[in-house]
Design an enzyme around this catalytic site. Structure first.
Site, PDB file in Angstrom:
ATOM      1  N   CYS A   1       6.935  -2.032   7.242  1.00 12.78           N
ATOM      2  CA  CYS A   1       7.368  -2.303   5.869  1.00 12.78           C
ATOM      3  C   CYS A   1       6.213  -2.301   4.866  1.00 12.78           C
ATOM      4  CB  CYS A   1       8.132  -3.627   5.810  1.00 12.78           C
ATOM      5  SG  CYS A   1       7.334  -4.979   6.704  1.00 12.78           S
TER       6      CYS A   1
ATOM      7  N   HIS B   1       7.398  -7.760  -0.399  1.00 14.92           N
ATOM      8  CA  HIS B   1       6.014  -7.829   0.072  1.00 14.92           C
ATOM      9  C   HIS B   1       5.078  -7.404  -1.057  1.00 14.92           C
ATOM     10  CE1 HIS B   1       7.515  -8.704   3.916  1.00 14.92           C
ATOM     11  NE2 HIS B   1       7.194  -7.624   4.585  1.00 14.92           N
TER      12      HIS B   1
END
Length: 344
Positions: free
Chosen positions: A147, A239
């Protein structure tokens, strides 16, 4: 419509696959596969739905099957399996003739498996025929990266022309990346955890394959190095990364900004592709997860604070939605590219 199955359908990423595929114009969910303890029960009974949207009515009464190829009715399967399970199960499906679009890490670094970000390296799909011939499979496996790697490499792609020499990155990763039960609340509230198992190695190795050159036979890794430090922070989704890039040409902050603004992978005809792959912000305090994670329906990567640092390095912050752009959405976009290029 192309028949789609989801492996690991009851987990956090599996649920995101269900949400994103429920109304997809190209794919129809025809199989939901999970552990033996869930098999035979209705999806609505066994999936403890954690997302902030309602469980799609179209899947509520689908009977869950086990993760065996003979039980799955699909042309393509999207894998949200844990890495240790995916290693064998994904191979079983590819051997049985399925197209496997995987979010798992098990096969990412296999020499004959495309590690794909459609905006970055679609030419790596040339590995598919090599993989099928080498392994004598009727199907094949395509993977998306880690990710955080996805977000970072999206920003590095337009900088490759400057001759990247080295990258340093410090991540601030959301708790959803660990799954619903991955990080206890008493461990993460009022805290930062400066370690995520295996994450730093992935961020230091995957970009080199992604930004490497496919010569018709294999991918030759890019010639720069990455140093990563990964941290879990008390954010639900999104993130965030601070990145330092040193390049041979020593571009200015304005040159880097312009390269990112001009970045156009021309994937606008794909349903999951955002209008802008990279969104460059001028505000001094952006991007922020709560404000920017859903840009481009969660598929855009936001960049800000582009500035010149020490010794000619460029510093900036990037952020993206980890379970959409960094997981399920990435696998779905990969599948859309496969369809566009005739592999489906």
């Amino acid at each position: 419509m192309i028949k789609a199955g989801i492996l690991g359908a009851t987990g956090a990423v599996g649920q995101r696959f269900v949400q994103l595929l429920a109304d997809h114009p190209w794919f129809e969910i025809t199989s939901l596969a999970a552990s033996e303890r869930s098999a035979g029960k209705k999806y609505g009974e066994v999936a403890k739905w954690r997302l902030d949207t309602d469980l799609p009515e179209s899947v509520r009464d689908i009977a869950v099957v086990s993760t065996r190829p003979e039980e799955v009715d699909a042309d393509i399967v999207f894998s949200a399996l844990p890495a240790e399970e995916a290693l064998k199960i994904e191979e079983d499906f590819a051997r049985a003739g399925f197209v496997v679009s995987s979010n798992a890490s098990s096969h990412r670094m296999d020499e004959d498996v495309p590690l794909l970000i459609p905006e970055v390296n679609p030419e790596h799909l040339g590995l598919i025929e090599i993989q099928k011939k080498k392994r004598k499979w009727d199907g094949f496996i395509v993977t998306n990266p880690n990710c955080s790697t996805i977000m970072m490499v999206m920003t590095l792609k337009p900088l490759m022309g400057f001759g990247i020499e080295s990258v340093h990155v410090a991540t601030m990763q959301a708790v959803s990346g660990a799954g619903y039960e991955g990080v206890p609340s008493m461990a993460i509230l009022d805290n930062v955890i400066p370690y995520i198992g295996g994450e730093e190695h992935k961020m230091e190795t995957e970009p080199l394959k992604l930004l490497g050159e496919f010569d018709g036979k294999a991918v030759k890794n890019a010639k720069f190095w990455v140093s990563a430090a990964c941290h879990r922070v008390p954010v639900m989704d999104g993130h965030t990364m601070s990145i330092w890039v040193r390049s041979k040409e020593r571009p200015s902050a304005e040159e880097v900004k312009n390269a990112m603004l001009k970045f156009d992978p021309r994937l606008g005809d794909l349903p999951t592709s955002p209008k802008k792959a990279l969104i460059v912000r001028d505000e001094p305090d952006r991007p922020q997860p709560r404000l920017d994670r859903n840009q481009g329906r969660g598929m855009s990567v936001s960049v800000g604070r582009i500035r010149e640092g020490q010794d000619g390095a460029i510093q900036y912050v990037c952020m993206g939605h980890n379970t959409i752009r960094g997981a399920a959405g990435a696998s779905i976009l990969n599948a859309e590219v496969l369809k566009k290029k005739g592999y489906l």
